[in-house]
Motif scaffolding. Sequence first.
Motif, short mmCIF file in Angstrom:
data_model
loop_
_atom_site.label_atom_id
_atom_site.label_comp_id
_atom_site.label_asym_id
_atom_site.label_seq_id
_atom_site.Cartn_x
_atom_site.Cartn_y
_atom_site.Cartn_z
N GLU A 1 -7.95 -4.33 -2.24
CA GLU A 1 -8.07 -3.14 -1.45
C GLU A 1 -8.01 -3.64 0.12
OE1 GLU A 1 -7.81 -0.09 -2.07
OE2 GLU A 1 -8.18 0.37 -3.92
N ASN A 2 -9.27 -3.38 0.97
CA ASN A 2 -9.21 -3.81 2.47
C ASN A 2 -10.22 -5.19 2.49
OD1 ASN A 2 -7.72 -1.91 3.76
ND2 ASN A 2 -9.14 -0.34 3.08
N GLU B 1 4.42 7.20 2.38
CA GLU B 1 4.77 5.86 3.09
C GLU B 1 4.43 4.67 2.58
OE1 GLU B 1 3.74 6.18 7.14
OE2 GLU B 1 5.16 7.80 7.64
N GLU B 2 5.20 3.47 2.55
CA GLU B 2 4.67 2.09 2.09
C GLU B 2 4.52 1.31 3.07
OE1 GLU B 2 6.89 2.19 -2.44
OE2 GLU B 2 7.82 1.26 -0.69
N VAL B 3 3.22 0.39 2.94
CA VAL B 3 2.93 -0.49 4.21
C VAL B 3 2.69 -1.88 3.26
CG1 VAL B 3 1.26 -1.27 5.84
CG2 VAL B 3 1.80 1.14 5.49
N GLN C 1 0.77 -1.17 0.15
CA GLN C 1 0.02 0.08 -0.02
C GLN C 1 0.84 1.40 -0.07
OE1 GLN C 1 -2.45 -0.74 3.51
NE2 GLN C 1 -4.46 -0.80 2.11
N HIS C 2 0.37 2.17 -0.77
CA HIS C 2 1.09 3.58 -0.83
C HIS C 2 0.13 4.77 -0.30
CE1 HIS C 2 4.24 1.90 -3.65
NE2 HIS C 2 3.10 1.20 -3.91
N SER C 3 0.73 5.05 0.84
CA SER C 3 -0.15 6.29 1.54
C SER C 3 0.03 7.45 1.02
CB SER C 3 0.20 6.35 3.04
OG SER C 3 1.56 6.66 3.12
N ASP C 4 -0.66 8.51 1.30
CA ASP C 4 -0.75 9.87 0.69
C ASP C 4 0.60 10.55 0.92
OD1 ASP C 4 -3.20 9.60 -0.56
OD2 ASP C 4 -4.32 10.49 1.22
N ASN C 5 1.18 10.28 2.22
CA ASN C 5 2.37 11.02 2.58
C ASN C 5 3.65 10.13 2.03
OD1 ASN C 5 2.31 8.71 4.22
ND2 ASN C 5 2.02 9.71 6.04
#
Length: 548
Positions: free
Chosen positions: A127-128, A84-86, A78-82
Amino acid sequence: MHDAFEHVPILEKLPLQIDCLAAWEEWLLVGTKQGHLLLYRIKKDIENNIYVHDLLTFQQITTVSKAKGASLFTCDLQHSDNGEEVLRMCVAVRKKLQLYFWKDREFHELQGDFSVPDVPKSMAWCENSICVGFKRDYYLIRVDGKGSIKELFPTGKQLEPLVAPVADGKVAVGQDDLTVVLNEEGVCTQKCALNWTDIPIAMEHQPPYIIAVLPRYVEIRTFEPRLLVQSIELQRPRFITSGGTNIIYVASNHFVWRLIPVSIATQIQQLLQDKQFELALQLAEMKDDSDSEKRQQIHHIKNLFAFNLFCQKRFDESMQVFAKLGTDPTHVMGLYPDLLPTDYRKQLQYPNPLPGLSGAELEKAHLALIDYLTQKRSQLVKKLNDSDHQSSTSPLMEGTPTIKSKKKLLQIIDTTLLKCYLHTNVALVAPLLRLENNHCHIEESEHVLKKAHKYSELIILYEKKGLHEKEVWCGLNWNDSHACKGINLSVCLKALQVLVDQSKKANSPLKGHERTVQYLQHLGAENLHLVFSYSVWVLRDYPEDGLK
């Protein structure tokens, strides 16, 4: 069909049996049935040769001890808006799903285990949610802390589920030789299922293509438009994996091939020859050209697409594309018979011969053109008083002349609308001619109205145009407007002559003296000589009305 990929052998006659495959950029991981994990670094030199480097040693970082007995796992980055990668991982251990996330070089539990109805055989993040294929059915499991489960549909006759992640957080799910795309709610996002020529063993999405491994070959298709693009015959392929954009590997038990994309420029050329414009547009959007070059090519392809829609008799769709493109309306009118003057029509160029239109088909085409021209007319009228008097249209084919003057373009549009109304709905002719900003060209309009025996409408034309300077058709040299000037007297004389001639015809809508009286009443004091001249017969035959 066209060639989207070329296959190149990477590993041949491997002495170990391949059991799984994974890739990340230039790294290829091969897992074998004997328990070996082979890591290869695939490099491509400037001469397009392929070199394979075997790295014999690599260190173990960590072990997920709780996942002992795992039969299947799937990861999601996952790529967040800030920025970061998870990295999340779902592991199937018998009839349970375990969820983890990666942090500080270890996997940590994301939430509690989920119990599932059977042992998962295929799964992918959505997604989730996680779409899970069991022996008989597909389920969607929400990663919401509750593990809510939604039953989807049976796996099909083969009882072999197939779930593969696709772009935008969706999953492709197989049911025998069909594939559907689902979102995280389990809702199908495509109108129709993809239909393969055999039952897929594995799938990989490489936009705009979906690639499936079938028992005897690799098949390449697109979701939208639904096309069979290419079939590549390989020796008993079983596995497929992607290492990123344009990095695809396919493997059998002892062979590995890389699918190398054919250049986008070559693919577009092939697709345009095959009139596959929608796919050509998708590829053009993906090119690395400069913005101006990309815009120019996309614009050209869209014009070809609109033209092809017209040739397929999909008139409404064609007009919608032309309207968005800002194509010169006269080039669109030129697609139709008898709307433009012959001399100008001969200057226009088209990619292919135009379709023959007649009867109901021509009427349908005219109705689509009316909607298009009405929209263009509205846009032009709003801009008519701008300081810039030039229109900003583009040619359908490069090198074809366009109409620069907004007034000239309006004149052509209104005159063409008049012709279209005469073909489709005569009741709309009079309202068009009565418009205060009606720009119908008098000579050409006069010609078509007389030909159609629409004398009431002809008088409306004369009434409106008699109030202004006369503009002569001038053979329609459509370059910069050179309107021939004259006085309104000639228009009045034409109108009065038509009224006199038609007043004596039994079937004419202008029969009698009423319209002549109405017309003479509006001429005004400056035209008394016309009133006196043309009221003689009215005074003689209808003295009371004449004196009014």
